[in-house]
Design an enzyme around this catalytic site. Structure first.
Site, PDB file in Angstrom:
ATOM      1  CE  LYS A  75      33.805  31.991  42.013  1.00 50.84           C
ATOM      2  NZ  LYS A  75      35.052  32.731  42.237  1.00 50.84           N
TER       3      LYS A  75
HETATM    4  C1  E4P Z   1      35.108  34.930  45.012  1.00 52.84           C
HETATM    5  O1  E4P Z   1      35.035  33.781  44.639  1.00 52.84           O
HETATM    6  C2  E4P Z   1      35.797  35.991  44.297  1.00 52.84           C
HETATM    7  O2  E4P Z   1      36.851  35.428  43.551  1.00 52.84           O
HETATM    8  C3  E4P Z   1      36.427  37.018  45.187  1.00 52.84           C
HETATM    9  O3  E4P Z   1      36.248  36.725  46.558  1.00 52.84           O
HETATM   10  C4  E4P Z   1      36.162  38.416  44.792  1.00 52.84           C
HETATM   11  O4  E4P Z   1      36.860  39.258  45.667  1.00 52.84           O
HETATM   12  P1  E4P Z   1      37.145  40.801  45.323  1.00 52.84           P
HETATM   13  O5  E4P Z   1      35.861  41.542  45.489  1.00 52.84           O
HETATM   14  O6  E4P Z   1      38.164  41.206  46.336  1.00 52.84           O
HETATM   15  O7  E4P Z   1      37.644  40.828  43.910  1.00 52.84           O
END
Ligand code: E4P
Length: 231
Positions: free
Chosen positions: A98
């Site tokens: 990522k």
């Molecule tokens: C996506 O890959 C992120 O890890 C995640 O969905 C972020 O979510 P949040 O905005 O609830 O932290």
């Protein structure tokens, strides 16, 4: 656009990923057959890692799930991201690297994809960003729905825009609706035709629940008990 009228003729269901690094939660959901993969981020890793080696945690997650596991780099320059990305990818074949949606992140994405490593481009907040990620060869693009809603914009509108742009140009990058906060978000992502959605454990189990299911089951059990027989 309804599910039946998808211009891509997609026949697969939307994939459900669990957005956590908590192994107990991952094992529970995986054993129940509820999930197709995992997404993590540095904040989620920080919640569970303590003194443990993060690479050991990623390996354990990969062994618990039969599907992609997103593991995020923490370097801010492309060279560092590629180095970290290669180390992460070497942990297990399930790993998807990522990277953030920055100029350096997209350079790293292009380079990692050149080496055959799958990449999830994260922190996407506009459809033009999503187009650039696709040009860099992203395997997944992660629009953050809830965080846009938090600042008074429509996160789902972004998912819809990316779907239209990707369909218009035949882009194969998968849309991974992220930062989902409630079951309605999940339903809307499905109706738009997102390829995947990632949700925290709380939202995953909310999908299962309906008060009429509980009420109906209670009634069935009470009626059966009154019969006084065994199956
Ligand atoms: C996506 O890959 C992120 O890890 C995640 O969905 C972020 O979510 P949040 O905005 O609830 O932290």
């Amino acid at each position: 656009m309804g599910l039946g009228s998808n211009p891509n003729g997609r026949v697969e269901q939307m994939k459900i990923f669990l957005d956590t690094a908590d192994l107990a939660e991952i094992r529970r959901a995986s054993e129940a057959g509820l999930i197709d993969g995992i997404t993590t981020n540095p904040s989620l890793m920080a919640q569970v890692a303590g003194k443990e080696d993060p690479r050991g945690i990623f390996l354990a997650i990969c062994e618990a799930v039969n599907g992609p596991v997103s593991a995020e780099v923490v370097a801010l320059d492309a060279k560092g991201m590629v180095k970290e990305g290669k180390k992460l990818a070497a942990i297990h074949e399930n790993i998807v690297v990522k990277v953030p949606l920055t100029e350096e992140g997209l350079r790293a994405c292009r380079s990692l994809r050149g080496d055959g490593i799958r990449v999830n481009v994260t922190l996407c907040f506009s459809a033009v960003q999503a187009m650039l990620a696709a040009k860099a060869g992203a395997t997944y693009i992660s629009p953050f729905v809830g965080r846009l809603d938090d600042v008074g914009q429509s996160g789902m509108e972004l998912v819809e825009e990316i779907r239209s742009v990707y369909d218009e140009y035949g882009v194969e990058t998968e849309i991974l609706a992220a930062s989902l906060r409630h079951p309605r978000h999940v339903l809307e992502a499905m109706l738009i035709g997102a390829d995947c959605a990632t949700l925290p454990p709380k939202v995953l189990y909310q999908l299962l629940k309906h008060p009429l299911t509980d009420k109906g089951l209670e009634q069935f059990m009470a009626d059966w008990k009154s019969l006084g027989k065994e199956l």
